[in-house]
Enzyme design. Structure first.
Site, PDB file in Angstrom:
ATOM      1  N   ILE A   1     -83.995 107.014  54.848  1.00  0.00           N
ATOM      2  CA  ILE A   1     -83.520 106.656  53.499  1.00  0.00           C
ATOM      3  C   ILE A   1     -84.194 105.380  53.000  1.00  0.00           C
ATOM      4  O   ILE A   1     -84.141 105.060  51.813  1.00  0.00           O
ATOM      5  CB  ILE A   1     -81.987 106.463  53.416  1.00  0.00           C
TER       6      ILE A   1
ATOM      7  N   GLU B   1     -76.548 102.956  60.728  1.00  0.00           N
ATOM      8  CA  GLU B   1     -76.383 102.579  62.126  1.00  0.00           C
ATOM      9  C   GLU B   1     -74.885 102.336  62.257  1.00  0.00           C
ATOM     10  O   GLU B   1     -74.309 101.559  61.485  1.00  0.00           O
ATOM     11  CB  GLU B   1     -77.174 101.310  62.435  1.00  0.00           C
TER      12      GLU B   1
ATOM     13  N   THR C   1     -66.165 101.916  55.802  1.00  0.00           N
ATOM     14  CA  THR C   1     -65.248 101.815  56.948  1.00  0.00           C
ATOM     15  C   THR C   1     -64.169 100.767  56.709  1.00  0.00           C
ATOM     16  O   THR C   1     -64.402  99.791  55.974  1.00  0.00           O
ATOM     17  CB  THR C   1     -66.064 101.441  58.200  1.00  0.00           C
ATOM     18  N   ASP C   2     -63.034 100.936  57.372  1.00  0.00           N
ATOM     19  CA  ASP C   2     -61.983  99.909  57.278  1.00  0.00           C
ATOM     20  C   ASP C   2     -62.422  98.603  57.953  1.00  0.00           C
ATOM     21  O   ASP C   2     -61.798  97.560  57.746  1.00  0.00           O
ATOM     22  CB  ASP C   2     -60.665 100.406  57.887  1.00  0.00           C
ATOM     23  N   GLU C   3     -63.500  98.667  58.763  1.00  0.00           N
ATOM     24  CA  GLU C   3     -63.914  97.464  59.493  1.00  0.00           C
ATOM     25  C   GLU C   3     -64.416  96.357  58.562  1.00  0.00           C
ATOM     26  O   GLU C   3     -64.496  95.201  58.968  1.00  0.00           O
ATOM     27  CB  GLU C   3     -64.963  97.820  60.552  1.00  0.00           C
TER      28      GLU C   3
ATOM     29  N   TYR D   1     -72.313  95.026  62.523  1.00  0.00           N
ATOM     30  CA  TYR D   1     -72.121  96.363  61.926  1.00  0.00           C
ATOM     31  C   TYR D   1     -71.255  96.271  60.673  1.00  0.00           C
ATOM     32  O   TYR D   1     -71.653  96.699  59.589  1.00  0.00           O
ATOM     33  CB  TYR D   1     -71.486  97.324  62.940  1.00  0.00           C
TER      34      TYR D   1
ATOM     35  N   SER E   1     -72.823  94.476  57.796  1.00  0.00           N
ATOM     36  CA  SER E   1     -73.853  95.245  57.070  1.00  0.00           C
ATOM     37  C   SER E   1     -73.191  96.311  56.193  1.00  0.00           C
ATOM     38  O   SER E   1     -73.672  96.592  55.085  1.00  0.00           O
ATOM     39  CB  SER E   1     -74.850  95.878  58.051  1.00  0.00           C
ATOM     40  N   LYS E   2     -72.084  96.896  56.641  1.00  0.00           N
ATOM     41  CA  LYS E   2     -71.382  97.872  55.804  1.00  0.00           C
ATOM     42  C   LYS E   2     -70.743  97.180  54.594  1.00  0.00           C
ATOM     43  O   LYS E   2     -70.750  97.723  53.491  1.00  0.00           O
ATOM     44  CB  LYS E   2     -70.300  98.597  56.614  1.00  0.00           C
TER      45      LYS E   2
ATOM     46  N   LYS F   1     -69.075 106.234  71.653  1.00  0.00           N
ATOM     47  CA  LYS F   1     -67.836 105.762  71.037  1.00  0.00           C
ATOM     48  C   LYS F   1     -66.677 106.048  71.998  1.00  0.00           C
ATOM     49  O   LYS F   1     -66.790 106.938  72.850  1.00  0.00           O
ATOM     50  CB  LYS F   1     -67.608 106.471  69.688  1.00  0.00           C
ATOM     51  N   LEU F   2     -65.584 105.318  71.824  1.00  0.00           N
ATOM     52  CA  LEU F   2     -64.508 105.347  72.823  1.00  0.00           C
ATOM     53  C   LEU F   2     -64.097 106.752  73.279  1.00  0.00           C
ATOM     54  O   LEU F   2     -64.150 107.064  74.481  1.00  0.00           O
ATOM     55  CB  LEU F   2     -63.266 104.599  72.301  1.00  0.00           C
TER      56      LEU F   2
ATOM     57  N   TYR G   1     -62.389  97.801  77.482  1.00  0.00           N
ATOM     58  CA  TYR G   1     -62.716  96.401  77.183  1.00  0.00           C
ATOM     59  C   TYR G   1     -61.457  95.528  77.221  1.00  0.00           C
ATOM     60  O   TYR G   1     -60.411  95.915  76.659  1.00  0.00           O
ATOM     61  CB  TYR G   1     -63.342  96.244  75.798  1.00  0.00           C
TER      62      TYR G   1
ATOM     63  N   ASN H   1     -55.952 101.075  72.777  1.00  0.00           N
ATOM     64  CA  ASN H   1     -57.031 101.778  73.488  1.00  0.00           C
ATOM     65  C   ASN H   1     -56.549 102.323  74.827  1.00  0.00           C
ATOM     66  O   ASN H   1     -56.903 103.435  75.213  1.00  0.00           O
ATOM     67  CB  ASN H   1     -58.219 100.835  73.713  1.00  0.00           C
TER      68      ASN H   1
HETATM   69  P1  NAD Z   1     -73.512 108.622  63.389  1.00  0.00           P
HETATM   70  O1  NAD Z   1     -74.127 107.436  64.044  1.00  0.00           O
HETATM   71  O2  NAD Z   1     -72.978 109.738  64.233  1.00  0.00           O
HETATM   72  O3  NAD Z   1     -74.592 109.296  62.404  1.00  0.00           O
HETATM   73  C1  NAD Z   1     -75.444 108.566  61.590  1.00  0.00           C
HETATM   74  C2  NAD Z   1     -76.527 109.500  61.083  1.00  0.00           C
HETATM   75  O4  NAD Z   1     -77.358 108.746  60.172  1.00  0.00           O
HETATM   76  C3  NAD Z   1     -77.442 110.042  62.183  1.00  0.00           C
HETATM   77  O5  NAD Z   1     -77.671 111.418  62.001  1.00  0.00           O
HETATM   78  C4  NAD Z   1     -78.728 109.252  62.006  1.00  0.00           C
HETATM   79  O6  NAD Z   1     -79.893 109.968  62.413  1.00  0.00           O
HETATM   80  C5  NAD Z   1     -78.714 108.995  60.490  1.00  0.00           C
HETATM   81  N1  NAD Z   1     -79.489 107.802  60.109  1.00  0.00           N
HETATM   82  C6  NAD Z   1     -79.399 106.557  60.635  1.00  0.00           C
HETATM   83  N2  NAD Z   1     -80.284 105.724  60.030  1.00  0.00           N
HETATM   84  C7  NAD Z   1     -80.919 106.477  59.090  1.00  0.00           C
HETATM   85  C8  NAD Z   1     -81.931 106.188  58.126  1.00  0.00           C
HETATM   86  N3  NAD Z   1     -82.468 104.964  58.010  1.00  0.00           N
HETATM   87  N4  NAD Z   1     -82.323 107.179  57.299  1.00  0.00           N
HETATM   88  C9  NAD Z   1     -81.800 108.427  57.412  1.00  0.00           C
HETATM   89  N5  NAD Z   1     -80.871 108.763  58.319  1.00  0.00           N
HETATM   90  C10 NAD Z   1     -80.424 107.793  59.146  1.00  0.00           C
HETATM   91  O7  NAD Z   1     -72.420 108.054  62.417  1.00  0.00           O
HETATM   92  P2  NAD Z   1     -70.984 108.638  62.006  1.00  0.00           P
HETATM   93  O8  NAD Z   1     -69.983 108.222  63.010  1.00  0.00           O
HETATM   94  O9  NAD Z   1     -71.139 110.070  61.651  1.00  0.00           O
HETATM   95  O10 NAD Z   1     -70.703 107.788  60.688  1.00  0.00           O
HETATM   96  C11 NAD Z   1     -71.168 108.238  59.408  1.00  0.00           C
HETATM   97  C12 NAD Z   1     -70.791 107.223  58.357  1.00  0.00           C
HETATM   98  O11 NAD Z   1     -69.381 107.038  58.333  1.00  0.00           O
HETATM   99  C13 NAD Z   1     -71.401 105.841  58.578  1.00  0.00           C
HETATM  100  O12 NAD Z   1     -71.781 105.315  57.336  1.00  0.00           O
HETATM  101  C14 NAD Z   1     -70.249 105.030  59.176  1.00  0.00           C
HETATM  102  O13 NAD Z   1     -70.387 103.670  58.866  1.00  0.00           O
HETATM  103  C15 NAD Z   1     -69.063 105.660  58.475  1.00  0.00           C
HETATM  104  N6  NAD Z   1     -67.796 105.601  59.216  1.00  0.00           N
HETATM  105  C16 NAD Z   1     -67.726 106.046  60.495  1.00  0.00           C
HETATM  106  C17 NAD Z   1     -66.511 105.998  61.161  1.00  0.00           C
HETATM  107  C18 NAD Z   1     -66.379 106.508  62.569  1.00  0.00           C
HETATM  108  O14 NAD Z   1     -65.316 106.335  63.174  1.00  0.00           O
HETATM  109  N7  NAD Z   1     -67.386 107.164  63.150  1.00  0.00           N
HETATM  110  C19 NAD Z   1     -65.375 105.496  60.516  1.00  0.00           C
HETATM  111  C20 NAD Z   1     -65.482 105.052  59.193  1.00  0.00           C
HETATM  112  C21 NAD Z   1     -66.704 105.120  58.556  1.00  0.00           C
HETATM  113  P1  TYD Z   2     -65.555 102.302  69.184  1.00  0.00           P
HETATM  114  O1  TYD Z   2     -65.370 103.753  69.455  1.00  0.00           O
HETATM  115  O2  TYD Z   2     -66.862 101.666  69.553  1.00  0.00           O
HETATM  116  O3  TYD Z   2     -65.212 102.081  67.635  1.00  0.00           O
HETATM  117  P2  TYD Z   2     -65.007 100.696  66.800  1.00  0.00           P
HETATM  118  O4  TYD Z   2     -65.511  99.557  67.601  1.00  0.00           O
HETATM  119  O5  TYD Z   2     -65.872 100.947  65.602  1.00  0.00           O
HETATM  120  O6  TYD Z   2     -63.558 100.628  66.493  1.00  0.00           O
HETATM  121  O7  TYD Z   2     -64.410 101.498  69.938  1.00  0.00           O
HETATM  122  C1  TYD Z   2     -63.035 101.778  69.699  1.00  0.00           C
HETATM  123  C2  TYD Z   2     -62.212 100.802  70.510  1.00  0.00           C
HETATM  124  O8  TYD Z   2     -62.418 101.073  71.898  1.00  0.00           O
HETATM  125  C3  TYD Z   2     -62.623  99.352  70.322  1.00  0.00           C
HETATM  126  O9  TYD Z   2     -61.455  98.536  70.367  1.00  0.00           O
HETATM  127  C4  TYD Z   2     -63.514  99.050  71.517  1.00  0.00           C
HETATM  128  C5  TYD Z   2     -62.928  99.927  72.597  1.00  0.00           C
HETATM  129  N1  TYD Z   2     -63.900 100.436  73.600  1.00  0.00           N
HETATM  130  C6  TYD Z   2     -63.613 100.276  74.973  1.00  0.00           C
HETATM  131  O10 TYD Z   2     -62.598  99.716  75.371  1.00  0.00           O
HETATM  132  N2  TYD Z   2     -64.528 100.782  75.881  1.00  0.00           N
HETATM  133  C7  TYD Z   2     -65.683 101.403  75.489  1.00  0.00           C
HETATM  134  O11 TYD Z   2     -66.488 101.804  76.360  1.00  0.00           O
HETATM  135  C8  TYD Z   2     -65.931 101.549  74.082  1.00  0.00           C
HETATM  136  C9  TYD Z   2     -67.196 102.231  73.609  1.00  0.00           C
HETATM  137  C10 TYD Z   2     -65.008 101.064  73.186  1.00  0.00           C
END
Ligand code: NAD
Ligand code: TYD
Length: 337
Positions: free
Chosen positions: A62, A85, A126-128, A151, A154-155, A190-191, A208, A250
């Site tokens: 992008i 990311e 994200t809520d973060e 992270y 940047s969001k 992710k967790l 953690y 967690n």
């Molecule tokens: P993910 O890491 O699984 O997927 C990200 C995708 O974006 C991948 O397919 C990657 O190849 C693509 N990507 C990364 N950089 C790129 C670039 N420069 N150009 C084109 N494609 C690129 O992420 P996800 O968990 O599916 O999250 C998707 C969105 O939702 C993100 O914006 C994240 O911040 C947001 N979000 C995620 C969560 C969550 O719990 N996973 C919660 C709230 C919001």
């Molecule tokens: P994560 O899935 O990385 O999401 P986020 O940090 O965006 O909330 O982590 C969820 C919670 O789990 C967070 O409090 C960190 C914790 N965690 C662990 O305790 N062990 C792990 O190996 C990971 C990846 C996360």
């Protein structure tokens, strides 16, 4: 027929969203999925729709100027921007890729979308961005931004650029801020997917700190229906919080996973805490509920059951990721990632 540009559609939530929308609208929708296929992108997530006549994959960053070609050659009704990311731990180790994609990439996308008169820009956030809560309270759309990790910072930067596009040019944007998603196809860093797959492999489960941090979980298909709702009914310029009514520590989540996986040699291992670890997230989603009529449908118990079952029946999917095989496969198909 509506034509959507989805970014990051090969990732976890984006791929669910594409399958969700093609499932709901069939041949009355056309979707272009722009994804750079970073380590987190996996076309195996889209096997089920890869031959759908109205689904198109474009391997593109992008952040690349060539992205304009796509806008020149197609008229998009909406851009749904997932590409990011997305992992906090990676951002702590190396922050710059987060700025490149989440901040610069979002601005580039906004610029093209505006130049080519896209009718709606839905930014997935994200809520973060709100930072961390103590024992009580929850985030509303008016909670001040106070991100704590590279992270989330940047969001938040991206959110402010999206807001600026509305304030400056009246470009019709929405920002959707969601709590922690879980479900099938989530990358096992992710967790929840890390703990499930480690439990299947008999590996330690690294918690953690003391495991007392709290996240507010939502099943991924509920988030997809919330995004669809915002695309259909959202008021331009508005922010919508989305949550799943499932606050859990967690350690409780990990214990539930152990129970659902059943027979395993894995044990919980308390490890060094994450730097700047946000204590608690909790979402107040009354706005999208009251104004747009959305609410989550899947309880945490039910969603976790479905998720564990999916990882059990799709071992090749996560084993290929954990072994790195999936990277080699795409290099063969698309060149270096
Ligand atoms: P993910 O890491 O699984 O997927 C990200 C995708 O974006 C991948 O397919 C990657 O190849 C693509 N990507 C990364 N950089 C790129 C670039 N420069 N150009 C084109 N494609 C690129 O992420 P996800 O968990 O599916 O999250 C998707 C969105 O939702 C993100 O914006 C994240 O911040 C947001 N979000 C995620 C969560 C969550 O719990 N996973 C919660 C709230 C919001
Ligand atoms: P994560 O899935 O990385 O999401 P986020 O940090 O965006 O909330 O982590 C969820 C919670 O789990 C967070 O409090 C960190 C914790 N965690 C662990 O305790 N062990 C792990 O190996 C990971 C990846 C996360």
């Amino acid at each position: 027929m509506k034509t959507y540009l989805v970014t990051g559609g090969a990732g976890f939530i984006g791929s669910h969203f594409i399958r969700h929308m093609l499932g709901v609208f069939g041949e009355d929708i056309s979707i272009y999925n722009v994804d750079a296929l970073t380590y987190a992108g996996n076309l195996a997530n889209l096997e089920a729709v890869k031959n759908h006549p109205h689904y198109h994959f474009v391997k593109q960053n992008i952040n690349s100027p060539e992205l304009e070609d796509l806008f020149k050659s197609h008229t998009f009704d909406a851009v749904v921007h997932f590409a990011a990311e997305s992992h906090v731990d990676r951002s702590i180790i190396d922050s710059l890729p987060f700025i490149d994609t989440n901040v610069r990439g979002t601005q580039r996308l906004l610029d093209f979308a505006r130049k080519y008169n896209v009718k709606r820009f839905c930014h997935i956030s994200t809520d973060e961005v709100y930072g961390s809560l103590g024992d009580t309270g929850s985030f509303t759309e008016n909670t001040p931004l106070a991100p704590n990790s590279p992270y989330s910072a940047s969001k938040a930067g991206a959110d402010l650029l999206v807001r600026a596009a509305f304030e400056t040019y009246q470009f019709p944007v929405n920002i959707v801020r969601c709590s922690n998603n879980y479900g099938p196809n989530q990358f096992p860093e992710k967790l929840i997917p890390l703990m499930i797959t480690n439990a299947f492999e008999g590996k330690p489960l690294p918690v953690y700190g003391k495991g007392r941090n709290i996240r507010d979980w939502i099943y991924v298909t509920d988030f997809c229906s919330a995004i669809q709702t915002v695309l259909e009914k959202g008021i331009p310029g508005e922010i919508y919080n989305v949550g799943g009514d499932s606050e859990k520590t967690n350690i409780d989540v990990v214990k539930m996973i152990l129970e659902k996986v059943g027979d395993t040699n894995s044990e919980i291992q308390y490890v060094k805490d994450r730097l700047g670890h946000d204590f608690r997230y909790a979402i107040d989603y009354r706005k999208i509920h009251q104004e747009l009529g959305w609410s989550p449908q899947v309880s945490f118990e039910e969603g976790l059951e479905r998720t564990v079952t999916w990882y059990k029946s799709n071992a090749k999917w996560w084993q290929d990721i954990k072994s790195g095989v999936y990277m080699a496969y795409y290099e063969k198909q698309y060149g270096t990632r």
